[in-house]
Motif scaffolding. Structure first.
Motif, PDB file in Angstrom:
ATOM      1  N   ASP A 260      13.400   0.997 -25.287  1.00  0.00           N
ATOM      2  CA  ASP A 260      13.500   1.832 -25.129  1.00  0.00           C
ATOM      3  C   ASP A 260      13.142   2.445 -23.233  1.00  0.00           C
ATOM      4  O   ASP A 260      13.720   3.312 -22.431  1.00  0.00           O
ATOM      5  CB  ASP A 260      13.808   3.719 -25.863  1.00  0.00           C
ATOM      6  N   TYR A 261      12.272   1.877 -22.703  1.00  0.00           N
ATOM      7  CA  TYR A 261      11.881   1.850 -21.164  1.00  0.00           C
ATOM      8  C   TYR A 261      11.769   0.175 -21.186  1.00  0.00           C
ATOM      9  O   TYR A 261      11.537  -0.815 -22.013  1.00  0.00           O
ATOM     10  CB  TYR A 261      11.335   2.301 -21.205  1.00  0.00           C
ATOM     11  N   HIS A 262      11.654   0.132 -19.099  1.00  0.00           N
ATOM     12  CA  HIS A 262      11.401  -0.792 -19.176  1.00  0.00           C
ATOM     13  C   HIS A 262      10.166  -0.825 -17.829  1.00  0.00           C
ATOM     14  O   HIS A 262      10.405   0.137 -16.675  1.00  0.00           O
ATOM     15  CB  HIS A 262      12.911  -1.630 -18.375  1.00  0.00           C
ATOM     16  N   LYS A 263      10.045  -1.860 -17.131  1.00  0.00           N
ATOM     17  CA  LYS A 263       9.167  -2.087 -16.372  1.00  0.00           C
ATOM     18  C   LYS A 263       9.704  -2.849 -14.920  1.00  0.00           C
ATOM     19  O   LYS A 263      10.326  -3.177 -14.740  1.00  0.00           O
ATOM     20  CB  LYS A 263       7.543  -2.995 -16.495  1.00  0.00           C
ATOM     21  N   ILE A 264       8.373  -1.671 -13.391  1.00  0.00           N
ATOM     22  CA  ILE A 264       9.306  -2.415 -11.823  1.00  0.00           C
ATOM     23  C   ILE A 264       7.840  -2.431 -11.426  1.00  0.00           C
ATOM     24  O   ILE A 264       7.101  -1.629 -11.063  1.00  0.00           O
ATOM     25  CB  ILE A 264      10.724  -0.354 -11.446  1.00  0.00           C
ATOM     26  N   GLU A 265       8.056  -3.660 -11.245  1.00  0.00           N
ATOM     27  CA  GLU A 265       6.856  -4.270 -10.386  1.00  0.00           C
ATOM     28  C   GLU A 265       6.998  -4.070  -8.819  1.00  0.00           C
ATOM     29  O   GLU A 265       8.211  -4.352  -8.033  1.00  0.00           O
ATOM     30  CB  GLU A 265       6.605  -5.507 -10.408  1.00  0.00           C
ATOM     31  N   GLY A 266       6.195  -2.962  -8.178  1.00  0.00           N
ATOM     32  CA  GLY A 266       6.478  -3.231  -6.368  1.00  0.00           C
ATOM     33  C   GLY A 266       6.075  -4.232  -5.240  1.00  0.00           C
ATOM     34  O   GLY A 266       5.053  -5.371  -6.331  1.00  0.00           O
ATOM     35  N   VAL A 267       6.275  -4.096  -4.410  1.00  0.00           N
ATOM     36  CA  VAL A 267       5.398  -5.131  -3.661  1.00  0.00           C
ATOM     37  C   VAL A 267       4.172  -5.205  -3.286  1.00  0.00           C
ATOM     38  O   VAL A 267       3.438  -4.033  -3.425  1.00  0.00           O
ATOM     39  CB  VAL A 267       6.298  -5.443  -1.852  1.00  0.00           C
ATOM     40  N   CYS A 268       3.863  -6.177  -3.185  1.00  0.00           N
ATOM     41  CA  CYS A 268       2.163  -6.215  -2.821  1.00  0.00           C
ATOM     42  C   CYS A 268       1.548  -5.885  -0.950  1.00  0.00           C
ATOM     43  O   CYS A 268       1.693  -6.355  -0.762  1.00  0.00           O
ATOM     44  CB  CYS A 268       1.413  -7.564  -3.151  1.00  0.00           C
ATOM     45  N   LYS A 269       0.588  -4.735  -0.839  1.00  0.00           N
ATOM     46  CA  LYS A 269       0.411  -4.291   0.387  1.00  0.00           C
ATOM     47  C   LYS A 269      -0.854  -3.525  -0.223  1.00  0.00           C
ATOM     48  O   LYS A 269      -1.681  -3.044  -0.915  1.00  0.00           O
ATOM     49  CB  LYS A 269       0.901  -2.894  -0.291  1.00  0.00           C
TER      50      LYS A 269
END
Length: 1009
Positions: free
Chosen positions: A861-870
């Motif tokens: 019932d949920y999913h993941k979101i990966e951000g940019v490498c900073k």
């Protein structure tokens, strides 16, 4: 009755002048008379010219006795005022206060006195001082004009008053002024719970006096039963109200409230005795009441004895004011009976005149009694009885059984008797049954049998009049479960089933009533008019002493004649199971300690059944419940489990469902404590506003039915109805129940009224996403379907108690729908097509939308979101899928940060330069490849122009002339054709060392290998 003393200060009513004003006027007139009498020489007053009356009491409790002339100006010389008795003085019952000597004197024969009270027992018209006032109904839901109630009133019926038969609220009002605290008592019949009957008191400021609910709201009585109600009164002004309000939610005719013998105590004195009303007498001095004249006698007003009628030509009922002439005998004046079995085991039908006989045989047009029919063999004994060669049937001894046609036998080993009663032959009335007759007007009909046996059925008798209640009663001292199930905790201890038929031409009604532990008879079901042969079953859910009563009334119209004597009810059979002290018609298997012969039956432990092969007790499997006499364990329905005793199945508020490669788990515990909904408002045909209140207990509680509805009057809100229900009477405890609520503004009540409580769900059948279960179905069109993709979960319930309109009992379906926009408790609703929750009156539907009806959340019932490498750090966040169609379950993971490698600037420039160089090289390669192909083409032209000896012609030029590449079409092929391969092989075979290619005079398409 005459209301003696109304003008003498005993009490006052609306419209009457206060006593003090009368006395003041009398004193002034007496003074004027004395002055004028001195001039005109009027005669001296004697006792016949005046009467005595007391003045109002002063602050010391004293008063004066004054003389008041009957006619002003007729005489002179009235007695002087003298000191009167104490204000609280009163005489004893049977006495009155003789005003001239201010002494108590006994009443003469033909009169009576209550001493300090008054009684109203004659109702040929509404007595002076009483007012019947109707209340106009409010306008209906569409704003139509209010229903007028001008014709609605209390109706005098001689010996009693009868309330109106419509829905209009009508009040009977009487005002009385008491010198000291007293009381009011009255007798009433109140058999219809479609009427609300209240009695309340106001003071002279129209403020309602304090009363307990049981004083204000009158209890329902049995059919034909007169009950007494008494309420204390305070000194001073008391305005008494008897008010009825009908609420007819169907086509059923309202049965009116009957009222008689209103008696008020607390009047300071009675100045004269009351005459006995017509049909009564008092033969002794000092009587406090009058007696009814016996049958075939009559009396007028103030009689000290009754006059005998001419028995040959006239008759009268008890308490008659005149004798009536006997008509010629007709078929309505006799009935048939079956004689008891004689010593030869035979019976016959004979005909008898209805007693008391009120017709004449020896006049023109009269019928005679038909001759008796031939003697026939008596029917067999009822199951569980035997005759043993005698005329009477006797019960089988303990431990034996019989079908009624043979001698009693012992039960085989491994079995025990099935106790109960099965009455299907009616030659004599069973010893535990009795019959009686009650008359609405209290005229005696005890000498008349209410029911008569008739061989294969028992039928209602003739009665004394058409509105008599003819009753049949069966008493069961208690219930005894079979030995093998004696320790169970099931909800059924026994049941009663009877088969009946009614044949009517008037507005007859047949009642079935139950009295538990001798508290009060409650009407369980009733049938109006003619009904075909049918059966009815009532289940006992507690082990208690119970009396079953059947009552039949040909018409509820007030009449003292036998016009509908041929309207009857027949009962063909009555069966009671597990009756204590009952008899056995068969045997059933029981649990044994061992297989030894003579081994006795023993009770199985809780949750065990009897194995049919070994007769030993075995524990029921999980999620099964016991059926019958513990002879089998049946599986529970879907989504349910059994309790520890295996006596019932229930939902523990959890549910699982698999669909589309996903397993969904539900937890309805937030909805388990229950919910309620008030549907409406609705309006009766005459404008009464009412609501339907539903109380729901969805799941949990180990199967305990926690929903409560009650029949009572309450000022509580629906929220408090659940919490404080134990204080009310006639509670209904079940999974789903319904009450009819009339708001305080619906009929002018000062409180809301709750009545007609009904159970809709006594048994939980199961929970499923399907639309049907155990013969109950729910249409998807009842509730607008959402597009969220989740299935609804349906909870199915059943109430096996049958009614005349629901032969298979009532059902309930609660549809749980996931709605994230609702709160935890959610909202309950009923179908828009069926605002009362049901379209047929038998199956009720509810929609419960709540976030608690959503499945528990899982990783899907949920999913993941990966951000940019900073800066060498990368964040990973988790979010719910939209729309979110889950609740509780797994929690959303927290945001996670992880290290990452960033690319340097010079590396980025190098990578860019390399990419550019690679593109440039690829482009140049494509260009030169194309040029090379053109050169190959030119060379192939030169080869084709050579001769067969392989000589090459001189080339004029290696260049491609302008335009030549457009003259012919050249197709290149990486593979030689099949024809070319064959020619090559042939050439090698001939010893040729060169390849020749034939040339054609005109351009052609070539395929070069």
């Amino acid at each position: 009755m005459e209301q003696r003393g109304q003008s003498k200060g005993h009490f006052f009513s609306a419209g009457y002048m206060p006593v003090s004003s009368l006395i003041c006027c009398a004193l002034i007139l007496s003074l004027l008379q004395w002055v004028s009498g001195a001039k005109e020489n009027l005669p001296q007053c004697v006792e016949m010219d005046y009467y005595f009356e007391y003045t109002e009491c002063d602050t010391t409790g004293s008063r004066w006795r004054v003389a008041i002339p009957h006619t002003q100006g007729m005489c002179t010389g009235l007695p002087d005022p003298v000191s009167g008795t104490d204000c609280t003085f009163s005489c004893n019952a049977g006495e009155f206060l003789e005003m001239s000597g201010q002494q108590c004197t006994q009443c003469a024969a033909g009169t009576y006195s209550l001493g300090s009270g008054i009684r109203f027992d004659e109702w040929y018209d509404i007595p002076a001082g009483f007012t019947s006032r109707a209340t106009y109904l409010t306008s209906g839901p569409a704003g139509e004009e209010a229903l007028t109630c001008n014709s609605s009133t209390w109706v005098p019926q001689g010996s009693h008053l009868e309330s109106n038969r419509d829905e209009c609220p009508v009040s009977l009002i009487y005002a009385v002024h008491l010198k000291k605290p007293g009381s009011v008592s009255f007798e009433y019949q109140y058999a219809d719970n479609n009427i609300f009957f209240e009695f309340f008191i106001q003071n002279d400021q129209c403020q309602e006096m304090d009363q307990t609910p049981d004083q204000k709201w009158i209890n329902v009585t049995n059919s034909g039963e007169w009950r007494n109600h008494t309420v204390d009164l305070k000194s001073g002004t008391n305005i008494l109200y008897w008010r009825t309000t009908g609420v007819s939610l169907g086509a059923k005719i309202i049965k009116p409230v009957l009222l008689k013998n209103i008696q008020i105590e607390g009047v300071a004195y009675t100045s004269e005795c009351f005459q006995c009303r017509q049909g009564t007498f008092s033969k002794t001095l000092g009587s406090s009441s009058c007696e009814l004249c016996p049958r075939d006698t009559y009396s007028g007003k103030g009689a000290s004895s009754c006059t005998q009628c001419n028995k040959e030509t006239h008759f009268s009922s008890e308490g008659a004011m005149e004798c009536k002439e006997k008509p010629a005998c007709s078929e309505k004046d006799y009935f048939q009976i079956h004689t008891p079995c004689d010593s030869e085991g035979k019976t016959q039908i004979i005909y008898k005149w209805i007693e008391p006989k009120i017709c004449m045989e020896n006049v023109t047009g009269a019928v005679v009694l038909p001759p008796s029919k031939k003697r026939e063999r008596c029917p067999p004994c009822n199951p569980g009885f035997y005759n043993n060669g005698t005329a009477n049937c006797s019960p089988c001894p303990t431990g034996t059984y019989s079908n009624g046609g043979k001698v009693c036998e012992k039960c085989p080993a491994g079995t025990e008797p099935t106790l109960g009663y099965e009455f299907k032959w009616w030659n004599t009335l069973p010893t535990n049954m009795k019959t009686s007759c009650f008359n609405v007007g209290n005229s005696k009909c005890d000498s008349v049998n209410g029911w008569e046996v008739a061989g294969d059925h028992i039928r209602s008798g003739a009665g004394g009049s058409d509105n008599d209640y003819l009753t049949l009663n069966l008493h069961i001292p208690g219930f005894k479960l079979p030995t093998s199930v004696a320790g169970t905790t099931g909800s059924e201890f026994g049941h009663i089933t009877f088969v009946f038929e009614t044949i009517c031409t008037a507005d007859c009604e047949f009642y079935f009533m139950v009295d538990v532990n001798r508290t009060s008879n409650n009407v369980v079901e009733s049938w109006e008019g003619s009904k075909k042969k049918q059966s009815y079953t009532h289940t006992m859910t507690k082990n208690a002493s119970v009396s079953y009563t059947w009552a039949f009334q040909r018409t509820n119209q007030a009449q003292d004649v036998r016009q509908y004597v041929n309207d009857i009810v027949k009962i063909y059979s009555i069966t009671v199971t597990n009756a204590q002290n009952g008899v056995a018609s068969s045997c059933h298997a029981c649990a044994l300690v061992s297989q030894d012969p003579g081994s006795s039956c023993v009770p199985c432990p809780v949750g065990h059944y009897i194995h049919k092969d070994t007769n030993h007790c075995r524990e029921c499997p999980a999620d099964t419940y016991l059926s019958g006499h513990q002879e089998a364990c049946l599986p529970c329905g879907p989504g349910s489990r059994s309790n520890k005793e295996h006596s019932l199945c229930f939902s523990d508020c959890t549910f699982s469902h698999a669909a589309q490669n996903r397993s969904m788990t539900y937890d309805f515990s937030q909805l388990g404590p229950g919910g309620s909904i008030m549907s409406g408002p609705s309006f009766t045909s005459k404008g009464t506003k009412y609501f339907h209140f539903f109380n729901i207990s969805l799941c949990g509680h180990e199967g305990v039915r926690a929903a409560v509805c009650n029949d009572n009057v309450t000022e509580l809100s629906s929220k408090n109805l659940l919490r404080e229900s134990s204080e009310f009477m006639n509670n209904v405890e079940t999974f789903v129940c319904m009450s009819t609520i009339i708001p305080s503004d619906g009929r002018g009540f000062r409180t809301a009224v709750s009545s007609q409580s009904t159970s809709l769900a006594d048994i939980f059948l199961g929970a499923t996403v399907e639309n049907a279960l155990s013969g109950i179905s729910v249409s998807p069109e009842l509730f607008a379907k959402t597009s969220k993709g989740l299935p609804d979960v349906n909870f199915f319930y059943r109430s096996p108690q049958t009614t005349s309109s629901c032969e298979n009992g009532r059902n309930a379906v609660i549809t749980l729908r996931c709605n994230p926009q609702k709160n935890t408790r959610g909202d309950l609703s009923v179908p828009s097509k069926c605002p009362a929750g049901t379209c047929d009156g038998c199956t009720f539907y509810f929609l419960w939308e709540s976030v608690s009806a959503c499945p528990q959340c899982t990783e899907a019932d949920y999913h993941k979101i990966e951000g940019v490498c900073k800066g060498g750090i990368q964040d990973t966040q988790y979010v719910w899928n939209e729309p979110r169609l889950c609740t509780r379950g797994v929690s959303l993971p927290v945001k996670r940060s992880s290290p990452c490698q960033a690319i340097e600037l010079w590396l980025k420039l190098g990578a860019g330069t390399g990419a550019f160089t690679a593109v440039l090289l690829i482009s140049l390669s494509c260009y030169f490849w194309k040029k090379n192909k053109k050169l190959e083409y030119k060379y192939s032209r030169l080869v084709m122009s050579a001769n067969k000896e392989c000589e090459l012609p001189a080339a004029d030029s290696c260049a491609i002339m302008e335009g030549e590449d457009n003259e012919e079409e050249v197709v290149y092929s990486n593979k030689p054709s099949l024809l070319g391969k064959l020619k090559s092989i042939a050439s090698k075979g001939n010893g040729e060392s060169c390849e020749s290619v034939p040339l054609k005079p005109r351009p052609e398409r070539w395929v070069l290998s």
